[in-house]
Motif scaffolding. Structure first.
Motif, short mmCIF file in Angstrom:
data_model
loop_
_atom_site.label_atom_id
_atom_site.label_comp_id
_atom_site.label_asym_id
_atom_site.label_seq_id
_atom_site.Cartn_x
_atom_site.Cartn_y
_atom_site.Cartn_z
N GLU A 1 24.67 16.50 -8.91
CA GLU A 1 23.46 16.04 -8.22
C GLU A 1 23.73 14.69 -7.57
OE1 GLU A 1 19.46 17.67 -10.37
OE2 GLU A 1 20.46 15.98 -11.31
N TYR A 2 23.18 14.51 -6.38
CA TYR A 2 23.24 13.23 -5.68
C TYR A 2 21.82 12.73 -5.47
CZ TYR A 2 28.10 14.42 -4.65
OH TYR A 2 29.43 14.75 -4.77
N VAL A 3 21.62 11.44 -5.69
CA VAL A 3 20.28 10.87 -5.55
C VAL A 3 20.36 9.55 -4.80
CG1 VAL A 3 19.39 11.94 -7.66
CG2 VAL A 3 20.47 9.67 -7.79
N ALA A 4 19.21 9.11 -4.30
CA ALA A 4 19.11 7.81 -3.63
C ALA A 4 17.67 7.33 -3.73
CB ALA A 4 19.52 7.93 -2.16
N ALA A 5 17.51 6.02 -3.74
CA ALA A 5 16.17 5.43 -3.80
C ALA A 5 16.13 4.19 -2.92
CB ALA A 5 15.80 5.07 -5.23
N HIS A 6 14.99 3.99 -2.28
CA HIS A 6 14.76 2.80 -1.46
C HIS A 6 13.34 2.33 -1.71
CE1 HIS A 6 14.99 0.15 2.11
NE2 HIS A 6 13.73 0.50 2.29
N GLY A 7 13.19 1.07 -2.08
CA GLY A 7 11.84 0.56 -2.30
C GLY A 7 11.70 -0.07 -3.67
N PRO A 8 10.44 -0.41 -4.00
CA PRO A 8 9.24 -0.07 -3.23
C PRO A 8 9.07 -0.95 -2.00
CG PRO A 8 8.63 -1.44 -5.09
CD PRO A 8 10.10 -1.17 -5.22
N PHE A 9 8.35 -0.43 -1.02
CA PHE A 9 8.04 -1.20 0.17
C PHE A 9 6.58 -0.94 0.53
CE2 PHE A 9 9.65 2.88 1.48
CZ PHE A 9 8.80 3.28 2.50
N ASP A 10 5.99 -1.93 1.16
CA ASP A 10 4.57 -1.86 1.51
C ASP A 10 4.39 -1.50 2.98
OD1 ASP A 10 3.47 -2.66 -1.02
OD2 ASP A 10 4.23 -4.67 -0.60
N ILE A 11 3.50 -0.57 3.23
CA ILE A 11 3.08 -0.25 4.60
C ILE A 11 1.66 -0.75 4.75
CG2 ILE A 11 2.66 1.57 6.28
CD1 ILE A 11 4.76 3.24 4.93
N ARG A 12 1.50 -1.79 5.54
CA ARG A 12 0.19 -2.44 5.66
C ARG A 12 -0.43 -2.30 7.05
NH1 ARG A 12 1.64 -8.15 2.54
NH2 ARG A 12 2.06 -7.22 0.48
N SER A 13 0.41 -1.96 8.03
CA SER A 13 -0.09 -1.91 9.41
C SER A 13 -0.10 -0.47 9.92
CB SER A 13 0.78 -2.76 10.33
OG SER A 13 0.79 -4.11 9.90
N ALA A 14 -1.24 -0.06 10.42
CA ALA A 14 -1.35 1.28 11.00
C ALA A 14 -0.56 1.34 12.31
CB ALA A 14 -2.81 1.62 11.26
N ASP A 15 -0.07 2.53 12.62
CA ASP A 15 0.67 2.80 13.87
C ASP A 15 2.00 2.04 13.95
OD1 ASP A 15 -1.42 4.45 14.79
OD2 ASP A 15 -2.52 2.68 15.48
N SER A 16 2.49 1.52 12.82
CA SER A 16 3.78 0.85 12.81
C SER A 16 4.88 1.85 12.46
CB SER A 16 3.79 -0.30 11.80
OG SER A 16 3.51 0.19 10.50
N THR A 17 6.13 1.47 12.71
CA THR A 17 7.28 2.31 12.36
C THR A 17 8.26 1.50 11.53
OG1 THR A 17 7.07 3.64 14.38
CG2 THR A 17 9.19 3.70 13.24
N LEU A 18 8.56 1.99 10.35
CA LEU A 18 9.52 1.33 9.46
C LEU A 18 10.78 2.17 9.38
CD1 LEU A 18 6.53 0.53 8.40
CD2 LEU A 18 7.75 -0.33 6.41
N THR A 19 11.90 1.50 9.13
CA THR A 19 13.18 2.20 8.98
C THR A 19 13.72 1.98 7.58
OG1 THR A 19 13.70 1.92 11.33
CG2 THR A 19 15.53 2.43 9.85
N ALA A 20 14.14 3.05 6.94
CA ALA A 20 14.72 2.96 5.60
C ALA A 20 16.07 3.67 5.59
CB ALA A 20 13.79 3.61 4.57
N THR A 21 17.09 2.99 5.10
CA THR A 21 18.41 3.59 4.96
C THR A 21 18.66 3.89 3.48
OG1 THR A 21 19.27 2.37 6.86
CG2 THR A 21 20.89 3.26 5.30
N VAL A 22 18.95 5.14 3.17
CA VAL A 22 19.19 5.52 1.78
C VAL A 22 20.62 6.03 1.65
CG1 VAL A 22 16.78 6.02 1.27
CG2 VAL A 22 18.20 7.83 2.18
#
Length: 236
Positions: A190-211
């Protein structure tokens, strides 16, 4: 923990084995694994139940008692909520899910977008990788939003509600092709990955996460959610 899945183990019992106070043990355990000892033990019980369902002919009642439940109804309810399929369907589908549903309680309201870039381990040949947003650092229950990635690549998770989330990913070794024998599923890396926690506070925004996927360690919470059967499996 693994040797005591059928027993009514308490946090006091676990702390006593390492000569820690209950509170110090729980704090260190969460720091290392990302979840509480009680949650981790519950996940291990579900993981063992999943294994027994696809590798033995034991009844659901027998399996529920084997993993520490005194009520078959309570076991079946917990299994369905955490794995995404009832024990009977999990066995029928040979340990894989035909689809993964999203948590529809978050429908509507302000939302954002999360772009997830997936980095597989060097030299690894993966099957389909599941990527999802969860409130806790464990792959169980319905994800807030989810998608799939084939080998290295990315996916866009849209209509993500505002809040605090983890991006979690999981895949199995695909070097020998798709899993056709349920017993083989338990033996695949099995391979796993985790990123965060991170907060999304603004509507219509775009966040990038690399796992970055890596082999699952003993200190990583088990993958409880039933993952997709084939590349043709669907998320919804």
């Amino acid at each position: 923990m693994q040797d005591q899945l059928s027993e009514p183990v308490t946090i006091d019992d676990l702390a006593r084995t390492v000569n820690f106070s209950k509170f110090h043990f729980a704090r260190i355990f969460r720091r290392v694994t990302g979840i509480s000892p009680r949650h981790f033990l519950s996940a291990m019980r579900m993981e063992e139940a999943k294994r027994l369902l696809v590798t033995t002919s034991m009844t659901v009642a027998e399996i529920s008692h084997r993993v520490g439940y005194t009520s078959v109804g309570a076991f079946t309810s917990r299994f369905g909520a955490n794995v995404g399929l009832s024990p009977t369907l999990y066995r029928r589908f040979k340990g894989r899910a035909p689809h993964i549903g999203e948590d529809d309680s978050y429908a509507g309201g302000e939302s954002a977008t999360v772009d997830v870039a997936l980095c597989p381990p060097c030299g690894a040949r993966l099957g389909v990788t599941f990527v999802g947003l969860f409130a806790n650092q464990i792959l169980e229950g319905r994800p807030v939003r989810c998608g799939i990635v084939r080998q290295a690549g990315s996916c866009r998770l849209e209509n993500v509600p505002l809040g605090r989330w983890y991006v979690l990913a999981a895949a199995i070794d695909g070097q020998h092709g798709p899993v056709t024998d349920p017993a083989e599923l338990a033996g695949r890396q099995e391979y796993v990955a985790a990123h965060g926690p991170f907060d999304i506070r603004s509507a219509d925004s775009t966040l990038t996460a690399t796992v970055r996927l890596r082999p699952r360690r003993l200190t990583d919470p088990p993958v409880i959610l039933a993952l997709l059967d084939t590349p043709q499996g669907a998320t919804r």
